[in-house]
Design an enzyme around this catalytic site. Structure first.
Site, PDB file in Angstrom:
ATOM      1  CE1 TYR A  36      28.961  32.989  35.583  1.00 38.78           C
ATOM      2  CE2 TYR A  36      29.943  33.373  33.418  1.00 38.78           C
ATOM      3  CZ  TYR A  36      28.841  33.391  34.260  1.00 38.78           C
ATOM      4  OH  TYR A  36      27.623  33.785  33.778  1.00 38.78           O
ATOM      5  CB  SER A  82      27.855  38.612  25.795  1.00 37.48           C
ATOM      6  OG  SER A  82      26.955  37.561  25.520  1.00 37.48           O
ATOM      7  CD  GLU A 113      37.985  45.207  17.741  1.00 36.37           C
ATOM      8  OE1 GLU A 113      38.016  46.285  18.357  1.00 36.37           O
ATOM      9  OE2 GLU A 113      37.172  44.950  16.836  1.00 36.37           O
ATOM     10  CE  LYS A 115      35.951  38.893  25.505  1.00 36.57           C
ATOM     11  NZ  LYS A 115      36.119  39.201  26.934  1.00 36.57           N
ATOM     12  CB  CYS A 408      59.073  -1.593  48.426  1.00 33.60           C
ATOM     13  SG  CYS A 408      59.267  -0.355  49.736  1.00 33.60           S
ATOM     14  CB  CYS A 423      59.548   4.669  50.953  1.00 35.94           C
ATOM     15  SG  CYS A 423      59.876   2.894  51.016  1.00 35.94           S
TER      16      CYS A 423
END
Length: 661
Positions: A36, A82, A113, A115, A408, A423
């Site tokens: 987000y 926020s 502190e 979160k 190759c 291969c």
């Protein structure tokens, strides 16, 4: 502007609106926070170029989702803002410098502190009694969830009395679910056939927003306070002290710091312990401690200028898939690789990521030109999780796997029951070069100075064609090659001779047997004791080795039964003396140890060697019989399993202190 950016902006806005509703209103996000954030960052970059074409509410003003109609609405006296975020020390220092310029003064003390990753809540108290609890909502108007919050034991109904406080004030904090309780709850839901919660944050948010408080009470929620509103203090640290006295749980690791450098060290130190915490955290909140300075700075959009979320590097992000190339591994396996727009993940810049095989590309419906989700967790190699199909423009194109080896030009084949193409040319120089590089690498023969560029130069000059040729090299062969004089040639030959005696586990790993890593090589060496016994081992004997399953056993048996490999081993044993690694006594004797995450002072190989030197058995997976798990930065699922099984975990510092003291 042309239509391409406009179309991109429109698609991004639609996605972000959908994700906002999922996260804030439905408590059921379909993508991680990191994905987000990555898409929102892209929209922010486009907004800087085309400001009139972007809905600015999605970038600045909007904090959360609309309050749900089923709850009574609560208008916040002060908006619940926020935080802007930074993800590297450089970005954090830039925030500090930018903020100091705005303030026209030094920031002074900074308060840091944890979160907590939960649901933001505000609690209104009058005369020390809880009268209302509300969610953040859209930042201005939230939902009244008082009845549900009353069921949480760590939300005090009545506060301890402090005379200096006003009659009415608010307490802000996070409602969260402890990780151990979340795991127990999901185990119970699995037994009952109920859908599992994606993470503790979703479970917490869903519980708080139940109409029936009895359902909320059934979920083990907790509350951690981080702020006061309506109370005048000189510093943010004083807010925490008052919250403690009032009877709230606060962050015990929170500290004040005199300068940004100390905050960065604190942030880095928490990386090694975050996986051992009882709750989910995604970074550190750093606030200017002086409240006058903090308030003087004000806000920009919905973010206070005086605080920032100092997050740890994301393990997931979105980026552009420019192309898909195919690389040939040392066993001849062809692996499709995503060539990406560089993206910062888990502390490193990722430009390429594995796509595993053709089936995976088809299953995930990945196309060249897609916006894709890329993941890198701890020591796990980067991988493409899948495309963000909603952002397709129509210009994306399908990838078609080659039918010839890109090195190759030989035909490739795919055995029944296997996903990978190989291969068919056993002498393919692409796989030969990688095998030579692997043989001399640090975890294998550890021949100092014989790195990839030197190996390539010797191969191009025709001096080596297989690993045994390395020990036939002479100084006169090397002198005269570009960048090689007498001294450098002498050093290379001396380094080769010094590695003519090697332990059995290193030698087994150096052979480059498919599916045999360092730990499997240790297990094979410990079981058989000598190279000769291992060479003669039958399939049923190999399957008796601890941690060796049928696939690995078949691969080992096939390797030693191959006539070309038998010839190579005979030639190698003319030069190399292989000795069994003796068990050593030490502080970790008899202990089973596992390492996970990125270590700061040691490579993974060095840490494992240090553990073995102290008598430990080093393993690659965590089980109930594991004794210790050393947890570095950005660990993977091994740390989760350690908690699940109750296995003791150590930080890198604690591990080194244990073995070196």
């Amino acid at each position: 502007m042309n239509t391409a950016p406009q179309e991109r902006i429109k698609k991004l806005e639609e996605l972000i609106r959908r994700f906002n509703a999922e996260y804030y209103e439905n408590d059921n996000p379909s993508v991680s926070d990191a994905v987000y954030d990555s898409l929102r960052s892209e929209l922010r970059r486009l907004a800087a170029q085309y400001p009139k074409s972007v809905d600015q509410d999605l970038l600045g003003k909007q904090v959360g989702g609309a309050p749900l109609e089923k709850f009574k609405k609560v208008e916040h006296k002060e908006p619940m803002l926020s935080l802007d975020d930074v993800k590297t020390p450089a970005e954090f220092n830039a925030w500090e410098e930018r903020t100091a310029k705005l303030l026209k003064d030094s920031l002074g003390e900074l308060y840091a502190e944890l979160k907590v990753d939960g649901l933001a809540i505000t609690l209104l108290y009058r005369s020390g009694i809880l009268v209302r609890g509300a969610t953040r909502g859209n930042g201005t108007v939230g939902e009244d969830v008082t009845r549900n919050l009353l069921t949480i034991q760590s939300v005090p109904l009545q506060l301890n009395k402090i005379k200096v406080l006003p009659d009415e004030f608010e307490v802000r904090g996070e409602v969260y679910m402890p990780i151990s309780e979340f795991q127990k709850m999901n185990e119970e839901r699995a037994k009952e056939g109920l859908p599992l919660f994606a993470n503790p944050r979703n479970a917490s948010a869903g519980a708080v927003r139940q109409l029936d408080p009895r359902l909320t009470a059934q979920r083990p929620l907790a509350f951690m306070a981080y702020g006061l509103r309506g109370v005048k203090t000189s510093t943010h640290q004083q807010e925490h002290a008052l919250l403690d006295k009032l009877g709230f749980v606060t962050d015990r690791r929170a500290k004040s710091f005199q300068n940004p450098e100390a905050v960065v060290k604190y942030w880095e130190g928490l990386l090694t312990v975050r996986q051992n915490l009882a709750f989910q955290v995604d970074g550190v909140v750093v606030t200017i401690n002086d409240r006058n300075k903090y308030e003087k700075l004000g806000t920009i959009g919905n973010n206070p200028r005086g605080a920032v979320a100092f997050k740890w590097a994301a393990e997931e992000s979105t980026t552009k898939l420019h192309d898909i190339t195919v690389q040939v591994g040392r066993t001849g396996t062809l692996t499709p690789v995503a060539e990406l727009e560089p993206v910062h993940l888990a502390g490193t810049t990722v430009k390429r990521a594995t796509l595993h095989n053709e089936d995976e590309i088809k299953r995930k419906d990945i196309k060249i030109g897609d916006t894709v989700i890329v993941r890198k967790a701890g020591d796990i190699i980067p991988e493409v999780v899948g495309p963000v199909k909603e952002l397709r423009s129509g210009a994306e194109r399908a990838f078609h796997f080659p039918r010839l080896c890109p090195i190759c030009n030989s035909p490739i084949s795919r055995q029944a029951g296997e996903a990978a193409y190989r291969c068919t040319n056993k002498q393919c120089y692409g796989s030969t070069l990688l095998q030579l590089r692997h043989f001399t690498s640090r975890a294998a023969m550890d021949i100092v100075g014989l790195g990839p560029k030197v190996i390539d130069a010797f191969y191009d000059a025709g001096l080596i064609r297989d690993t045994a040729d390395i020990f036939s090299l002479k100084e006169e062969n090397v002198v005269g090659l570009e960048r090689f004089g007498e001294l450098s040639a002498s050093n290379i030959i001396r380094a080769i001779k010094e590695r003519q005696k090697v332990t059995l586990p290193r030698f087994i790993y150096a052979l480059g047997i498919r599916h045999v890593g360092v730990e499997t090589a240790q297990a094979l060496a410990g079981h058989f004791g000598s190279l000769q016994k291992l060479r003669q081992a039958k399939l049923d004997e190999l399957q008796k080795v601890a941690d060796v399953g049928p696939v690995v056993a078949s691969s080992v048996a096939e390797y030693f039964q191959n006539p070309a490999h038998q010839n190579l081993l005979d030639r190698l044993q003319k030069f190399v003396t292989v000795v069994q690694q003796e068990k050593v006594a030490g502080r970790l004797s008899g202990q089973s140890i596992v390492f996970t995450g990125t270590l700061e002072t040691l490579t993974r190989g060095e840490a494992q060697e240090l553990a073995r030197a102290n008598g430990a058995d080093v393993n690659d997976s965590v089980s109930r019989s594991t004794d210790l798990v050393v947890v570095g930065a950005n660990p993977g699922s091994k740390a989760d399993k350690a908690r699940q099984f109750g296995v003791k975990t150590l930080s890198e510092y604690e591990f080194r202190e244990l073995v070196e003291s």
